[in-house]
Design an enzyme around this catalytic site. Sequence first.
Site, PDB file in Angstrom:
ATOM      1  N   PHE A   1       0.853  -1.201   0.000  1.00 55.10           N
ATOM      2  CA  PHE A   1       0.000   0.000   0.000  1.00 55.10           C
ATOM      3  C   PHE A   1       0.884   1.244   0.000  1.00 55.10           C
ATOM      4  CE2 PHE A   1      -3.724   2.451   1.960  1.00 55.10           C
ATOM      5  CZ  PHE A   1      -4.521   2.338   0.826  1.00 55.10           C
TER       6      PHE A   1
ATOM      7  N   LYS B   1       8.639  -5.779 -12.129  1.00 54.14           N
ATOM      8  CA  LYS B   1       9.367  -6.388 -13.255  1.00 54.14           C
ATOM      9  C   LYS B   1       9.829  -7.804 -12.924  1.00 54.14           C
ATOM     10  CE  LYS B   1      12.171  -2.798 -13.093  1.00 54.14           C
ATOM     11  NZ  LYS B   1      11.459  -1.663 -12.567  1.00 54.14           N
TER      12      LYS B   1
ATOM     13  N   VAL C   1       6.694  -2.517 -17.764  1.00 56.29           N
ATOM     14  CA  VAL C   1       7.516  -1.771 -18.732  1.00 56.29           C
ATOM     15  C   VAL C   1       6.770  -0.496 -19.110  1.00 56.29           C
ATOM     16  CG1 VAL C   1       8.626  -1.822 -21.005  1.00 56.29           C
ATOM     17  CG2 VAL C   1       8.470  -3.927 -19.662  1.00 56.29           C
TER      18      VAL C   1
ATOM     19  N   GLY D   1      11.864  12.156  -7.796  1.00 57.51           N
ATOM     20  CA  GLY D   1      11.151  10.901  -7.550  1.00 57.51           C
ATOM     21  C   GLY D   1      11.242   9.908  -8.686  1.00 57.51           C
TER      22      GLY D   1
ATOM     23  N   GLU E   1      15.349   4.941  -8.740  1.00 57.53           N
ATOM     24  CA  GLU E   1      15.147   3.831  -7.812  1.00 57.53           C
ATOM     25  C   GLU E   1      15.920   4.149  -6.526  1.00 57.53           C
ATOM     26  OE1 GLU E   1      13.646   0.623  -8.725  1.00 57.53           O
ATOM     27  OE2 GLU E   1      12.984   1.634 -10.527  1.00 57.53           O
TER      28      GLU E   1
ATOM     29  N   ASP F   1      17.903  -2.001 -14.611  1.00 58.98           N
ATOM     30  CA  ASP F   1      16.449  -1.836 -14.775  1.00 58.98           C
ATOM     31  C   ASP F   1      16.065  -2.088 -16.248  1.00 58.98           C
ATOM     32  OD1 ASP F   1      13.757  -0.619 -13.903  1.00 58.98           O
ATOM     33  OD2 ASP F   1      14.371   0.776 -15.480  1.00 58.98           O
TER      34      ASP F   1
ATOM     35  N   LYS G   1      13.684  -4.986 -18.368  1.00 56.53           N
ATOM     36  CA  LYS G   1      12.611  -4.579 -19.287  1.00 56.53           C
ATOM     37  C   LYS G   1      12.846  -5.154 -20.691  1.00 56.53           C
ATOM     38  CE  LYS G   1      11.533  -0.416 -16.646  1.00 56.53           C
ATOM     39  NZ  LYS G   1      11.899   0.990 -16.395  1.00 56.53           N
TER      40      LYS G   1
HETATM   41  N1  HSE Z   1      13.321   4.020 -12.005  1.00 61.00           N
HETATM   42  C1  HSE Z   1      12.626   3.690 -13.221  1.00 61.00           C
HETATM   43  C2  HSE Z   1      12.912   4.784 -14.236  1.00 61.00           C
HETATM   44  C3  HSE Z   1      11.135   3.620 -13.050  1.00 61.00           C
HETATM   45  O1  HSE Z   1      13.584   5.743 -13.911  1.00 61.00           O
HETATM   46  O2  HSE Z   1      12.476   4.664 -15.366  1.00 61.00           O
HETATM   47  C4  HSE Z   1      10.532   2.269 -12.892  1.00 61.00           C
HETATM   48  O3  HSE Z   1      10.968   1.288 -13.763  1.00 61.00           O
END
Ligand code: HSE
Length: 348
Positions: free
Chosen positions: A11, A126, A153, A207, A210, A221, A225
């Site tokens: 949450f 992911k 993605v 924001g 990660e 990351d 993807k």
């Molecule tokens: N931290 C990732 C980005 C977001 O900057 O695209 C989530 O996958």
Amino acid sequence: MTTYDLALIGFGGVNRTLAEIVHDRGEALRAELGFGLRIVAITDLRLGSLMKAEGIDLAMALHLGHGETFADHGGSKDTNNESVIRNCTADIVCEATFTNPEDGEPAVSHVRWALESGKSVCTTNKGPVALRGPELEKLAEENGVRFEFEGAVMSGTPVIRLAKQMFAGLAINGFEGILNGTSNYVLGRMEAGLDLASAISEAQELGYAEANPSADIEGYDVQLKVLILANELLGAGITLQDVSREGLSSVSSADIEKAPAQGMRWKLIGSARKKSDGTVTASVKPVALPMDHGLAGISGATNAVSFGTDLLGPVTVSGPGAGRVETAYALLSDIIAIHAAKKVPSHA
Ligand code: HSE
């Protein structure tokens, strides 16, 4: 009219926003989509868990007082996800917890428990899709339910469903894309003269990044993807080790800054290509693109992916790749897809 009962596992920003959407727009969505949504279970590491077959009071859940937990509202301080997922009355489990990129846990287990107990799943994680996708899809099939993961993605930008459904009749021979907003933002700021560390802290303040920004900056990351898109859309049947990975540290700040004067721009590109023998090669690496390349103009935290198709040539989709509202929308789009597939039991 059909109502789908939802369990929210985690949450934090994403599932909380989904709850806000259900609370604020439930009636409008019911009129538009032809089904209602009711949240019957929530679990959260900090807040504990709550199950109410008649529907949770979302105004309460969204506005818990300082220090309050679900134990103050008829729930428990414990977060026994397995028990809640297996025993709650939900039709659909919305999974948006932490995922460990090594083995996809605990999200993989959350998905497995839900599918085994005859509940459809939508997830923004992911890990389960990249590392256990085929196994979980088989489990869903065996249990007559759905496993949907559009948000894994490019958040709510509908690349997976677009390619799976709207490219029917086309052969997709590969893709290349900007699949990480943080690294794209950082490259733009470095091009403007900022050093790497300052650019990363800006992205963190906004924001995008990660918790561990090396997942963004060093291509981990994007590697996940690319693996998802290669397996789901190209039928590659590859594993993480088959996606070669190079991050931004392989390019110097000076190269990034001076590239525009040479008519180029550095981008972190995730790509996969189907060879004539049907095998797929996949990689993540920084590439200096000519300014007139379709992906060179994608700036800030925006993502884009260009699919190579036989009958249409390249088809490019660009949109947000992160953000709590954008990712919560991915869950809503998964629920709509589950409804369209009419595969889950529902409440009259
Ligand atoms: N931290 C990732 C980005 C977001 O900057 O695209 C989530 O996958």
